[in-house]
Design a protein around this motif. Structure first.
Motif, PDB file in Angstrom:
ATOM      1  N   LEU A  22      -0.857  -0.180  -8.114  1.00 38.72           N
ATOM      2  CA  LEU A  22      -1.532   0.504  -6.775  1.00 38.72           C
ATOM      3  C   LEU A  22      -2.932  -0.204  -6.285  1.00 38.72           C
ATOM      4  O   LEU A  22      -3.355   0.353  -5.447  1.00 38.72           O
ATOM      5  CB  LEU A  22      -1.779   2.033  -7.317  1.00 38.72           C
ATOM      6  CG  LEU A  22      -0.607   2.831  -7.638  1.00 38.72           C
ATOM      7  CD1 LEU A  22      -0.882   4.140  -8.330  1.00 38.72           C
ATOM      8  CD2 LEU A  22       0.379   3.088  -6.447  1.00 38.72           C
ATOM      9  N   ASN A  23      -3.261  -0.995  -7.014  1.00 38.17           N
ATOM     10  CA  ASN A  23      -4.473  -1.898  -6.803  1.00 38.17           C
ATOM     11  C   ASN A  23      -5.594  -0.996  -6.506  1.00 38.17           C
ATOM     12  O   ASN A  23      -6.519  -0.999  -5.569  1.00 38.17           O
ATOM     13  CB  ASN A  23      -4.202  -2.581  -5.287  1.00 38.17           C
ATOM     14  CG  ASN A  23      -5.246  -3.676  -5.172  1.00 38.17           C
ATOM     15  OD1 ASN A  23      -5.716  -4.092  -6.004  1.00 38.17           O
ATOM     16  ND2 ASN A  23      -5.560  -3.803  -3.723  1.00 38.17           N
TER      17      ASN A  23
ATOM     18  N   LYS B 214       0.793  18.139  -4.903  1.00 38.84           N
ATOM     19  CA  LYS B 214       0.932  19.105  -3.723  1.00 38.84           C
ATOM     20  C   LYS B 214       2.000  19.981  -3.440  1.00 38.84           C
ATOM     21  O   LYS B 214       2.423  20.891  -2.759  1.00 38.84           O
ATOM     22  CB  LYS B 214       0.923  18.108  -2.476  1.00 38.84           C
ATOM     23  CG  LYS B 214      -0.543  17.308  -2.194  1.00 38.84           C
ATOM     24  CD  LYS B 214      -0.598  16.514  -0.899  1.00 38.84           C
ATOM     25  CE  LYS B 214      -1.927  15.981  -0.663  1.00 38.84           C
ATOM     26  NZ  LYS B 214      -3.073  17.061  -0.543  1.00 38.84           N
ATOM     27  N   ASP B 215       3.064  19.414  -4.368  1.00 33.28           N
ATOM     28  CA  ASP B 215       4.518  20.224  -4.320  1.00 33.28           C
ATOM     29  C   ASP B 215       5.287  19.716  -5.600  1.00 33.28           C
ATOM     30  O   ASP B 215       5.047  18.684  -6.067  1.00 33.28           O
ATOM     31  CB  ASP B 215       5.335  20.192  -3.037  1.00 33.28           C
ATOM     32  CG  ASP B 215       5.923  21.414  -2.559  1.00 33.28           C
ATOM     33  OD1 ASP B 215       6.262  22.413  -3.686  1.00 33.28           O
ATOM     34  OD2 ASP B 215       6.420  21.721  -1.535  1.00 33.28           O
TER      35      ASP B 215
ATOM     36  N   PHE C  19      -4.089   9.748  -3.603  1.00 30.37           N
ATOM     37  CA  PHE C  19      -2.617   9.614  -3.226  1.00 30.37           C
ATOM     38  C   PHE C  19      -2.204  10.848  -3.126  1.00 30.37           C
ATOM     39  O   PHE C  19      -2.870  11.990  -3.782  1.00 30.37           O
ATOM     40  CB  PHE C  19      -1.873   8.780  -4.329  1.00 30.37           C
ATOM     41  CG  PHE C  19      -2.223   7.520  -4.360  1.00 30.37           C
ATOM     42  CD1 PHE C  19      -1.646   6.472  -3.666  1.00 30.37           C
ATOM     43  CD2 PHE C  19      -3.274   7.076  -5.225  1.00 30.37           C
ATOM     44  CE1 PHE C  19      -2.052   5.010  -3.702  1.00 30.37           C
ATOM     45  CE2 PHE C  19      -3.673   5.725  -5.475  1.00 30.37           C
ATOM     46  CZ  PHE C  19      -2.818   4.636  -4.697  1.00 30.37           C
ATOM     47  N   ASP C  20      -1.054  11.209  -2.288  1.00 32.56           N
ATOM     48  CA  ASP C  20      -0.480  12.259  -2.331  1.00 32.56           C
ATOM     49  C   ASP C  20       0.707  12.377  -3.472  1.00 32.56           C
ATOM     50  O   ASP C  20       1.390  11.476  -3.653  1.00 32.56           O
ATOM     51  CB  ASP C  20       0.257  12.786  -1.007  1.00 32.56           C
ATOM     52  CG  ASP C  20      -0.627  12.964  -0.035  1.00 32.56           C
ATOM     53  OD1 ASP C  20      -1.801  13.297   0.002  1.00 32.56           O
ATOM     54  OD2 ASP C  20      -0.331  12.670   1.447  1.00 32.56           O
TER      55      ASP C  20
ATOM     56  N   GLN D 173       0.896  -1.336  -0.073  1.00 34.18           N
ATOM     57  CA  GLN D 173      -0.027   0.136  -0.214  1.00 34.18           C
ATOM     58  C   GLN D 173       0.843   1.246  -0.038  1.00 34.18           C
ATOM     59  O   GLN D 173       1.657   1.316   0.876  1.00 34.18           O
ATOM     60  CB  GLN D 173      -0.948  -0.132   1.248  1.00 34.18           C
ATOM     61  CG  GLN D 173      -1.907  -1.094   1.164  1.00 34.18           C
ATOM     62  CD  GLN D 173      -2.702  -1.090   0.094  1.00 34.18           C
ATOM     63  OE1 GLN D 173      -3.534  -0.099  -0.355  1.00 34.18           O
ATOM     64  NE2 GLN D 173      -3.029  -2.078  -0.555  1.00 34.18           N
ATOM     65  N   TYR D 174       0.814   2.137  -1.099  1.00 40.37           N
ATOM     66  CA  TYR D 174       1.416   3.285  -1.195  1.00 40.37           C
ATOM     67  C   TYR D 174       0.593   4.608  -0.597  1.00 40.37           C
ATOM     68  O   TYR D 174      -0.685   4.634  -1.016  1.00 40.37           O
ATOM     69  CB  TYR D 174       1.906   3.568  -2.486  1.00 40.37           C
ATOM     70  CG  TYR D 174       2.940   2.470  -2.942  1.00 40.37           C
ATOM     71  CD1 TYR D 174       4.487   2.326  -2.449  1.00 40.37           C
ATOM     72  CD2 TYR D 174       2.596   1.480  -3.920  1.00 40.37           C
ATOM     73  CE1 TYR D 174       5.390   1.489  -2.759  1.00 40.37           C
ATOM     74  CE2 TYR D 174       3.571   0.477  -4.221  1.00 40.37           C
ATOM     75  CZ  TYR D 174       4.911   0.446  -3.644  1.00 40.37           C
ATOM     76  OH  TYR D 174       5.688  -0.484  -3.810  1.00 40.37           O
ATOM     77  N   ARG D 175       0.932   5.723  -0.155  1.00 43.29           N
ATOM     78  CA  ARG D 175       0.245   6.749   0.065  1.00 43.29           C
ATOM     79  C   ARG D 175       1.102   7.892  -0.750  1.00 43.29           C
ATOM     80  O   ARG D 175       0.201   8.911  -1.138  1.00 43.29           O
ATOM     81  CB  ARG D 175       0.319   7.097   1.569  1.00 43.29           C
ATOM     82  CG  ARG D 175      -0.090   6.005   2.565  1.00 43.29           C
ATOM     83  CD  ARG D 175      -0.756   6.646   4.040  1.00 43.29           C
ATOM     84  NE  ARG D 175       0.740   7.195   4.532  1.00 43.29           N
ATOM     85  CZ  ARG D 175       1.410   6.498   5.445  1.00 43.29           C
ATOM     86  NH1 ARG D 175       1.062   5.234   5.855  1.00 43.29           N
ATOM     87  NH2 ARG D 175       2.593   6.938   5.816  1.00 43.29           N
TER      88      ARG D 175
END
Length: 235
Positions: A227-228, A143-144, A116-117, A3-5
């Motif tokens: 990323l499922n 976000k940046d 996601f970020d 799991q990625y954020r």
């Protein structure tokens, strides 16, 4: 499935079509100089440019040395005296016009930003990258944006990623994935920084380096599987 954020995206030839932008800028630059641009000149420019950027990635030369010498070196090959810095300024204005998207990039990014970020990690010139991202419509989804010119170091240097990580709230390397088209900058840099890596390889290039990505994809849409998540189409 891991799991990625947080997702770190390269720009050129990952989400924006740099090859198309570069081709347009070169054509306009040579037209401005009243010099015919041949296929052989294009190949020679590519060789010179890639060599200089590789030296930059390795920390051997500065970004200014890359951009201010590549055109003087190219023109010298064909017997033309040229002010490399002046040509770079003109080329940069032409390059900023190029904000073509890679296939599927807008749909992908606009969907992923909901779950996601997203951050940009790119080597290059800050003013150019910001303008191209804004003109492409992708800018609001991130976000940046971290451009090597602003950070004082570049991919694949660990110092570059330390700079990035320090500016991402609640950063976790374990839950972060970097996506890019360069084995030497994106994948190697991600590995040095302790990240999982995804090599975007649409041209099916042979990996002749001892740099093995966590994932390899040919199309951006393949990220949905990694990323499922479900693939929904943007309206």
């Amino acid at each position: 499935m891991k799991q990625y954020r947080t997702l770190l995206f390269d720009v050129d030839d990952t989400i924006l079509d740099f090859k198309a932008a570069e081709a347009l800028a070169l054509r306009l630059l040579f037209e401005d100089q009243n010099i015919p641009l041949t296929d052989e000149m294009k190949r020679q420019y590519k060789t010179i440019n890639q060599s200089l950027w590789r030296a930059f990635e390795e920390g051997k030369i500065t970004r200014d040395e890359v951009v201010n010498t590549r055109f003087s070196a190219l023109f010298k090959e064909y017997g033309y005296e040229a002010d490399g810095a002046l040509l770079e300024q003109k080329y940069r204005r032409f390059l900023e016009k190029g904000h073509q998207l890679m296939d599927g990039a807008f749909d992908l990014i606009s969907n992923l930003q909901l779950q996601f970020d997203l951050y940009i990690v790119t080597n290059g010139v800050s003013k150019t990258q910001y303008k191209r991202l804004r003109d492409s419509g992708l800018f609001p989804f991130f976000k940046d944006i971290f451009v090597s010119e602003d950070t004082g170091c570049q991919k694949p240097m660990k110092e570059y990623f330390d700079y990035v990580f320090a500016r991402i709230p609640q950063f976790s390397a374990e839950h972060t994935l970097i996506i890019g088209d360069s084995l030497t900058a994106d994948v190697k840099g991600g590995q040095l920084a302790g990240l999982d890596t995804c090599w975007f390889n649409p041209d099916l290039k042979q990996n002749e380096l001892e740099i093995m990505p966590t994932y390899e994809i040919r199309e951006l849409e393949e990220l949905y599987r990694i990323l499922n998540i479900e693939h929904s189409v943007s309206c």
